[in-house]
Scaffold this motif. Structure first.
Motif, PDB file in Angstrom:
ATOM      1  N   LEU A  12       0.810  -1.188  -0.116  1.00 10.50           N
ATOM      2  CA  LEU A  12       0.108   0.111  -0.124  1.00 10.50           C
ATOM      3  C   LEU A  12       0.941   1.334  -0.008  1.00 10.50           C
ATOM      4  N   PRO A  13       1.768   1.441   0.638  1.00  8.00           N
ATOM      5  CA  PRO A  13       2.504   2.641   1.017  1.00  8.00           C
ATOM      6  C   PRO A  13       3.262   2.943  -0.432  1.00  8.00           C
ATOM      7  N   THR A  14       3.909   2.039  -1.063  1.00  5.24           N
ATOM      8  CA  THR A  14       4.485   2.436  -2.359  1.00  5.24           C
ATOM      9  C   THR A  14       3.548   2.672  -3.294  1.00  5.24           C
ATOM     10  N   ILE A  15       2.221   2.049  -3.523  1.00  7.82           N
ATOM     11  CA  ILE A  15       1.120   2.323  -4.534  1.00  7.82           C
ATOM     12  C   ILE A  15       0.442   3.872  -4.322  1.00  7.82           C
ATOM     13  N   ILE A  16       0.419   4.043  -2.924  1.00  7.86           N
ATOM     14  CA  ILE A  16      -0.162   5.179  -2.612  1.00  7.86           C
ATOM     15  C   ILE A  16       0.906   6.625  -3.006  1.00  7.86           C
ATOM     16  N   SER A  17       2.132   6.319  -2.257  1.00  2.40           N
ATOM     17  CA  SER A  17       2.848   7.765  -2.520  1.00  2.40           C
ATOM     18  C   SER A  17       3.381   7.785  -4.187  1.00  2.40           C
ATOM     19  N   VAL A  18       3.562   6.628  -4.909  1.00  2.00           N
ATOM     20  CA  VAL A  18       3.798   6.733  -6.187  1.00  2.00           C
ATOM     21  C   VAL A  18       2.664   7.323  -7.041  1.00  2.00           C
ATOM     22  N   SER A  19       1.490   6.766  -6.879  1.00  4.21           N
ATOM     23  CA  SER A  19       0.340   7.380  -7.363  1.00  4.21           C
ATOM     24  C   SER A  19       0.174   8.879  -6.983  1.00  4.21           C
ATOM     25  N   GLU A  20       0.169   9.192  -5.743  1.00  6.59           N
ATOM     26  CA  GLU A  20      -0.237  10.506  -5.421  1.00  6.59           C
ATOM     27  C   GLU A  20       0.745  11.322  -6.189  1.00  6.59           C
ATOM     28  N   ASP A  21       2.153  10.954  -6.171  1.00  5.03           N
ATOM     29  CA  ASP A  21       3.060  11.827  -7.061  1.00  5.03           C
ATOM     30  C   ASP A  21       2.506  12.216  -8.331  1.00  5.03           C
ATOM     31  N   ALA A  22       2.048  11.133  -9.057  1.00 12.31           N
ATOM     32  CA  ALA A  22       1.642  11.202 -10.616  1.00 12.31           C
ATOM     33  C   ALA A  22       0.209  11.921 -10.670  1.00 12.31           C
ATOM     34  N   ILE A  23      -0.525  11.866  -9.556  1.00 13.71           N
ATOM     35  CA  ILE A  23      -1.701  12.595  -9.691  1.00 13.71           C
ATOM     36  C   ILE A  23      -1.383  14.218  -9.466  1.00 13.71           C
ATOM     37  N   SER A  24      -0.512  14.430  -8.384  1.00  8.46           N
ATOM     38  CA  SER A  24      -0.035  15.743  -8.266  1.00  8.46           C
ATOM     39  C   SER A  24       0.299  16.730  -9.271  1.00  8.46           C
ATOM     40  N   SER A  25       1.398  15.851 -10.091  1.00  4.70           N
ATOM     41  CA  SER A  25       1.903  16.647 -11.111  1.00  4.70           C
ATOM     42  C   SER A  25       0.972  16.767 -12.356  1.00  4.70           C
ATOM     43  N   VAL A  26      -0.027  16.401 -12.218  1.00  4.58           N
ATOM     44  CA  VAL A  26      -1.021  16.827 -13.334  1.00  4.58           C
ATOM     45  C   VAL A  26      -1.225  18.224 -13.188  1.00  4.58           C
ATOM     46  N   PRO A  27      -0.995  19.013 -14.399  1.00  2.00           N
ATOM     47  CA  PRO A  27      -1.066  20.368 -14.327  1.00  2.00           C
ATOM     48  C   PRO A  27      -2.379  21.046 -13.986  1.00  2.00           C
ATOM     49  N   ALA A  28      -2.088  21.936 -13.198  1.00  3.32           N
ATOM     50  CA  ALA A  28      -3.612  22.552 -12.866  1.00  3.32           C
ATOM     51  C   ALA A  28      -4.268  23.245 -13.954  1.00  3.32           C
ATOM     52  N   ALA A  29      -3.646  23.599 -15.127  1.00  6.22           N
ATOM     53  CA  ALA A  29      -4.415  24.206 -15.957  1.00  6.22           C
ATOM     54  C   ALA A  29      -5.440  23.463 -16.504  1.00  6.22           C
ATOM     55  N   LEU A  30      -5.261  21.987 -16.767  1.00  5.80           N
ATOM     56  CA  LEU A  30      -5.974  20.762 -17.052  1.00  5.80           C
ATOM     57  C   LEU A  30      -7.214  20.726 -16.298  1.00  5.80           C
ATOM     58  N   LYS A  31      -6.961  20.753 -14.842  1.00  2.00           N
ATOM     59  CA  LYS A  31      -8.262  20.824 -13.847  1.00  2.00           C
ATOM     60  C   LYS A  31      -8.917  21.917 -14.274  1.00  2.00           C
ATOM     61  N   GLN A  32      -8.423  23.253 -14.158  1.00  2.00           N
ATOM     62  CA  GLN A  32      -9.220  24.398 -14.358  1.00  2.00           C
ATOM     63  C   GLN A  32      -9.872  24.542 -15.685  1.00  2.00           C
ATOM     64  N   GLY A  33      -9.339  23.871 -16.602  1.00  2.00           N
ATOM     65  CA  GLY A  33     -10.118  23.808 -17.792  1.00  2.00           C
ATOM     66  C   GLY A  33     -11.231  23.083 -17.669  1.00  2.00           C
ATOM     67  N   SER A  34     -11.171  21.875 -17.326  1.00  2.00           N
ATOM     68  CA  SER A  34     -12.330  20.806 -16.863  1.00  2.00           C
ATOM     69  C   SER A  34     -13.395  21.411 -16.347  1.00  2.00           C
ATOM     70  N   PHE A  35     -13.069  22.069 -15.320  1.00  2.00           N
ATOM     71  CA  PHE A  35     -13.865  23.071 -14.312  1.00  2.00           C
ATOM     72  C   PHE A  35     -14.624  24.142 -15.304  1.00  2.00           C
ATOM     73  N   ALA A  36     -13.953  24.851 -15.957  1.00  2.00           N
ATOM     74  CA  ALA A  36     -14.395  25.987 -16.710  1.00  2.00           C
ATOM     75  C   ALA A  36     -15.405  25.451 -17.722  1.00  2.00           C
ATOM     76  N   LEU A  37     -15.196  24.150 -18.177  1.00  2.00           N
ATOM     77  CA  LEU A  37     -16.335  23.649 -19.098  1.00  2.00           C
ATOM     78  C   LEU A  37     -17.583  22.970 -18.545  1.00  2.00           C
ATOM     79  N   GLY A  38     -17.535  23.169 -16.912  1.00  3.36           N
ATOM     80  CA  GLY A  38     -18.686  22.682 -16.334  1.00  3.36           C
ATOM     81  C   GLY A  38     -18.853  21.599 -15.874  1.00  3.36           C
ATOM     82  N   SER A  39     -17.666  20.796 -15.718  1.00  5.43           N
ATOM     83  CA  SER A  39     -17.537  19.372 -15.020  1.00  5.43           C
ATOM     84  C   SER A  39     -17.487  19.791 -13.468  1.00  5.43           C
ATOM     85  N   ASN A  40     -17.865  18.757 -12.929  1.00  6.49           N
ATOM     86  CA  ASN A  40     -17.846  18.850 -11.501  1.00  6.49           C
ATOM     87  C   ASN A  40     -16.721  17.958 -10.971  1.00  6.49           C
ATOM     88  N   HIS A  41     -16.441  18.135  -9.612  1.00  5.04           N
ATOM     89  CA  HIS A  41     -15.073  17.597  -9.056  1.00  5.04           C
ATOM     90  C   HIS A  41     -15.128  16.278  -9.574  1.00  5.04           C
TER      91      HIS A  41
END
Lengths: 297, 293
Positions: free
Chosen positions: A161-190
């Motif tokens: 578990l710790p390996t899976i969590i910390s490596v996945s967490e790194d990957a998810i955190s490094s997704v650029p904020a612009a993508l997320k903001q773009g998705s919100f701007a198009l009206g998607s929910n969280h």
């Protein structure tokens, strides 16, 4: 010495230091590789390759001695699969929670807990399993013994578990904020954003996390040996509730008494080589996945 | 261009010098570490091997070190086979074993210039143990053999409840396992669904918490949380008591041995002399083994 050459000296000194480090690692790996395969080669001088690969009995004490790989491979596969089934979803969900949903304070606490649990020595987990898990598994499922593949899987899941969590967490955190903001701007929910944008963008890192988790499970020895009962037989239909013996446990259990240069000795090196090949295979798969799905940054 | 080339040459030269310097420093450091290890090794005695001898060797070494500050004894398990293998490799000073050395092992040792010398330090019985709730209180050697070969699979066949037997044994590096194999199995193979544990402590642990389990351990490992079975021979039931083990009435009795090279360290020899002395043998008896002297 002029100022200039002093700088050169420093530069080159550090360069050589790193070079020695790099070459050293490579050299050690090559030596292990050569040693393992040379000893395996000795094994196949006296033991048929197909008998080894397809043999269903591992009985070094019998006469004639039997070195069939299948029961050990079945044991390793059973505990690994059993560990990955719960560890992957729980791990990925935790990673999403830490990086997307939790407040900064909660995330910090959780991250700390994950890092801390990565540092628990495997023998401690094994001991915990032996004392607390084994009797409970036995009474819950009404078994002859609680030392089963399932018990090993639970311990391995906790370890992966710790390996899976910390490596996945790194990957998810490094997704650029612009993508997320773009998705919100198009009206998607969280939820839609996590599911449709963030997870696909981080799939490369998440797959790497899963594969690293599998690697951890395949290679673990001590904790598994303490709770799986170590029966070198191919389990029947109740595979998770029967005692199994993994490849690593076999090496650990038998290397002590084996006399150098005997067939049994070479057989243990050969299953070591099999483990080595499995690990290389897992790494290759991780690389292929990474190449196919590039991390979005 | 020309000046650059000269400079490159110079860099290569200084690089080579630095590399040699670095390597020699590393070499010095490592050889230093090697020397340190050797110095520490000279005043210390390493014992390794049988986990049946382990509790005894630990108690003995603690008592001995209290009286002899200058000697450092380090005791570890691993199994009889491991201990003897390490003696042959020269990585311990004293091998602990719960069986006599095999001819093949003596031959291996001689090939490496080591001549093993045997010291019998105690007698031990192998206790057959079950969960305290198990109604069975004795077995014949024949029943024991049938249980471990898989012929008898249910406790009701030996007078117990209707429950499957979980037969527990040690790994093949164990002297207890090897002795049991010779004394009980009579050449038959162990059952395939044998639960294998890497240490005696793990066997007692599983028997403590599993009402269907049967195991065998050195007599010193008997405790209140497990039940010791008597062995039935000629209509009488014998328990692994000190008296029965010493007299040989208990059928699963064996010697416990230490092995050293023919020319051991003086400290190792002194320690063995202490074990065989009256004081040492008193500790043997107190730890749950039977004394030899």
């Amino acid at each position: 010495m002029t100022k200039h050459s002093l700088r050169d000296f420093r530069e080159n000194f550090m360069k050589s230091l790193f070079l020695i480090g790099g070459i050293g690692t490579l050299l050690i790996l090559l030596l292990i590789f050569a040693f393992l395969f040379a000893e395996s080669f000795n094994f196949f001088k006296t033991y048929d390759f197909w008998d080894f690969l397809t043999g269903t009995e591992w009985k070094p004490g019998a006469s004639p001695e039997m070195f069939g790989l299948l029961p050990l491979l079945a044991g390793t596969a059973a505990v690994t699969v059993g560990a990955i089934i719960p560890a992957v979803p729980v791990g990925i969900l935790s990673a999403v929670y830490i990086s997307e949903l939790a407040g900064p304070k909660t995330a910090d606490i959780l991250k700390f807990a994950v890092e801390l649990s990565a540092g628990i020595p495997s023998v401690v987990l094994g001991f915990f399993g032996m004392i607390h898990l084994v009797p409970r598994i036995q009474s819950v499922f009404d078994l002859t013994t609680g030392q089963t593949a399932l018990t090993g899987s639970i311990i391995l899941a906790i370890m992966a578990l710790p390996t899976i969590i910390s490596v996945s967490e790194d990957a998810i955190s490094s997704v650029p904020a612009a993508l997320k903001q773009g998705s919100f701007a198009l009206g998607s929910n969280h939820w839609q954003t996590i599911y449709k944008v963030i997870l696909p963008a981080a799939v490369s890192g998440i797959s790497a996390a899963v594969i690293l988790g599998i690697g951890r499970a395949v290679g673990e020895t001590m904790a598994v040996m303490m709770v799986t009962g170590n029966m070198a037989i191919i389990p029947g239909s109740d595979i998770f509730l029967s005692s199994v013996r993994t490849v690593t446990a076999t090496i650990a259990l038998e290397m002590g008494e084996v006399a150098k240069g005997t067939e049994h000795y070479y057989a243990l090196f050969t299953i070591g080589a099999v483990l080595f090949v499995i690990t290389i295979g897992i790494n290759k798969i991780a690389e292929a996945v990474k190449r196919k799905h590039k991390q979005v940054t | 261009m020309k000046t650059l080339k000269i400079k490159n040459k110079k860099i290569v030269k200084t690089f080579a010098i630095q590399l040699t310097a670095l390597l020699s420093v590393l070499l010095l450091v490592f050889s230093g570490i090697g020397c340190l290890g050797q110095n520490a090794g000279d005043s210390s005695v390493v014992l390794s091997g049988s986990t049946s001898v382990l509790p005894l060797a630990q108690t003995l070494s603690e008592t001995y070190m209290n009286a002899h500050n200058e000697t450092l004894l380090s005791v570890k398990g691993g199994g009889s086979g491991t201990g003897i293998a390490e003696l042959i490799d020269g990585s311990n000073d004293i091998a602990m074993s719960s069986r006599e050395i095999k001819d093949s092992e003596t031959a291996d040792a001689n090939a490496k210039g080591i001549e093993p010398v045997e010291y019998e330090i105690a007698k031990d019985g192998i206790a057959v143990i079950v969960h305290p709730s198990n109604p069975v209180s004795r077995l014949t050697l024949d029943q024991l053999q049938k249980i471990y070969s898989g012929e008898i699979k249910n406790w009701k066949d030996v007078g117990g409840e209707d429950a499957e037997i979980a037969a527990i044994a040690r790994d093949s590096a164990s002297g207890t396992q090897e002795f049991f194999n010779e004394a009980v199995m009579n050449g038959t193979e162990f059952r395939a669904d044998l639960i294998t544990q890497a240490a005696t402590g793990a066997v007692t642990q599983e028997v403590t918490q599993n009402s269907k389990a049967i195991g065998f351990v050195g007599a010193a490992y008997q405790s209140n949380s497990i039940k010791t079975l008597g062995i039935e021979t000629n209509e009488t039931t014998v328990m692994p008591t000190e008296e029965n083990i010493l007299s040989g009435v208990y059928p699963l009795s064996r010697g416990l041995y230490l092995y050293t090279d023919k020319n051991p360290k003086q400290e190792a020899l002194d320690f063995i002399r202490f074990i065989l002395s009256a004081d040492g043998q008193k500790i043997v008896s107190e730890t749950g083994y039977a004394p030899v002297n």
